[in-house]
Design an enzyme around this catalytic site. Structure first.
Site, PDB file in Angstrom:
ATOM      1  N   PRO A 289       1.891 -62.343   9.022  1.00  0.00           N
ATOM      2  CA  PRO A 289       3.187 -62.701   9.467  1.00  0.00           C
ATOM      3  C   PRO A 289       4.047 -61.705   9.870  1.00  0.00           C
ATOM      4  CG  PRO A 289       2.437 -63.186   7.316  1.00  0.00           C
ATOM      5  CD  PRO A 289       1.634 -62.291   7.760  1.00  0.00           C
ATOM      6  N   GLU A 290       3.997 -61.356  11.377  1.00  0.00           N
ATOM      7  CA  GLU A 290       5.236 -60.644  11.951  1.00  0.00           C
ATOM      8  C   GLU A 290       6.066 -61.770  12.603  1.00  0.00           C
ATOM      9  OE1 GLU A 290       4.185 -57.151  14.062  1.00  0.00           O
ATOM     10  OE2 GLU A 290       2.349 -56.822  12.726  1.00  0.00           O
TER      11      GLU A 290
END
Length: 278
Positions: free
Chosen positions: A2-3
Site C-alpha cells: 500500500p503506497e
DNA sequence: AGCTCAACCTGGCTGC
DNA sequence: TGCAGCCAGGTTGAGC
C-alpha cells in the site's frame, strides 16, 4: 503493497459497494494494530451510513453520520469487499458488515490502523496525524510549476538525502519506498543527493516524475477493479513494472548499467549510477 | 528544528 | 527437514 496508488485503487474498488450504505455490525477480531482499535466502534458504528469515502495521503477517510472512520493499511494491509457468508481468514483483523456484504481489513503485520474521529472533535483536517502531511500529488497545489516550487522551497537547508526527503511525505504525500526509487530514476536524480542542493530544474523534473509514476500505478491498478469483489484469494498484484526497484545487479532498461542497491534510513533504495546524477 | 534509529508485528526466503 | 538470520510496501516517537 500500500503506497498511494494502492490505497487509491482500494478506495475506488470499495466505493461502489459501500458508499451510501449502512453498517449493520462491526467485529474486531484482533484490535492490536498500530494503535488499539477502539472497542466502542462495535457500538457506535452500526446504523451509521457511509456518506463518502475520501483519501488523504495513505489514509482512507470514511465519512460517517457522526464522524470519520480512518483506515490505514500499513505495510501489509488489504481491504476487501466479500459476501458476508465467507468465512474469516487468518489475519483478518476487523470486519464491517453491510448486510450481505462485508468490508474486511486483512493485515498480517498489524501495522495498519482503524481510528474514529467524532464530529464533536472538529474538522478531520485538524487531526494531528493528517496535519503533518504534505500536499496531495494530484491536487491543484502540486500541479505544474507549483509542485516544483513546493519541493524547492521545502527542501532548502535540508541535509537529508533526496530519497529520504521525498519518502518522509512532508512536502508531497503518497510516495512510498517503491515509487520513491522509481520517481528518482524517472527524474534522473541520484537518491543520495542532499535535498537542499536540488536545483529548480531538478525539482521540476521530480514533481513531474512523482505525478507520472503515481498516475501510471493507479492506472495499472484500475484494471483490476472489476474483480474487486472476490469470494477468496488475494487481489491481483498490480504493481507497476519497475525500472529500478528490486532490480539489483540487473541491467538498467535505459543504459544497461547495473542497478545498484543501497540502504538509506534503514530502507532499500535502488538506482542507476549512470542515469541518476547528483 | 532536524536528524538517526528503534520499535511496532508476522511471514517468507536464504543459507547452513 | 529444521532452524537461525535477514528482509519486507509505513509511520511514530525517543534521544541527541
Amino acid at each position: 503493497m500500500p503506497e498511494l496508488p494502492e490505497v487509491e485503487v482500494t478506495r475506488r474498488g470499495i466505493l461502489p459497494y459501500i458508499e451510501g450504505r449502512k453498517i449493520s455490525a462491526v467485529q474486531i477480531i484482533d484490535g492490536r494494530l498500530r494503535w488499539q482499535v477502539p472497542n466502542n466502534l462495535v457500538r457506535i458504528l452500526p446504523g451509521q451510513k457511509v456518506c463518502s469515502i475520501e483519501r488523504r495521503g495513505k489514509y482512507l477517510l470514511l465519512k460517517m453520520d457522526t464522524g470519520y472512520l480512518l483506515l490505514h493499511l500499513g505495510m501489509t494491509g488489504t481491504l476487501r469487499v466479500l459476501p458476508s457468508t465467507n468465512p474469516l481468514k487468518i489475519h483478518d483483523r476487523v470486519t464491517f458488515e453491510f448486510g450481505e456484504l462485508s468490508l474486511r481489513l486483512h493485515d498480517p503485520r498489524k501495522f495498519g490502523a482503524v481510528l474514529w474521529h467524532p464530529q464533536s472533535k472538529g474538522p478531520i483536517e485538524q487531526l494531528s496525524l493528517l496535519q503533518r502531511l504534505g500536499v496531495e500529488p494530484f491536487s491543484p497545489e502540486f500541479r505544474g510549476e507549483l509542485g516544483a516550487e513546493i519541493l524547492y522551497r521545502l527542501s532548502r537547508n535540508r541535509s537529508v538525502s533526496t530519497k529520504q526527503f521525498l519518502l518522509a511525505g512532508q512536502a508531497v504525500v503518497g510516495v512510498g519506498n517503491i515509487y520513491c526509487s522509481e520517481s528518482l530514476f524517472e527524474a534522473g536524480i541520484h537518491p543520495a543527493k542532499s535535498a537542499g542542493k536540488l536545483t529548480r530544474p531538478q525539482c521540476a523534473r521530480l514533481a513531474a516524475a512523482v505525478r507520472l509514476i503515481l498516475k501510471k500505478a493507479i492506472d495499472a491498478g484500475g484494471s483490476s477493479l472489476k474483480d474487486f469483489v472476490k469470494s477468496d484469494g488475494e487481489p491481483g498484484h498490480f504493481m507497476l513494472q519497475t525500472k529500478v526497484y528490486d532490480r539489483k545487479d540487473q541491467a538498467c532498461k535505459v543504459c544497461k548499467t547495473l542497478i545498484k542497491q543501497i540502504a538509506q534510513g534503514q530502507r532499500s533504495t535502488y538506482f542507476c549510477p549512470q542515469c541518476q546524477k547528483r
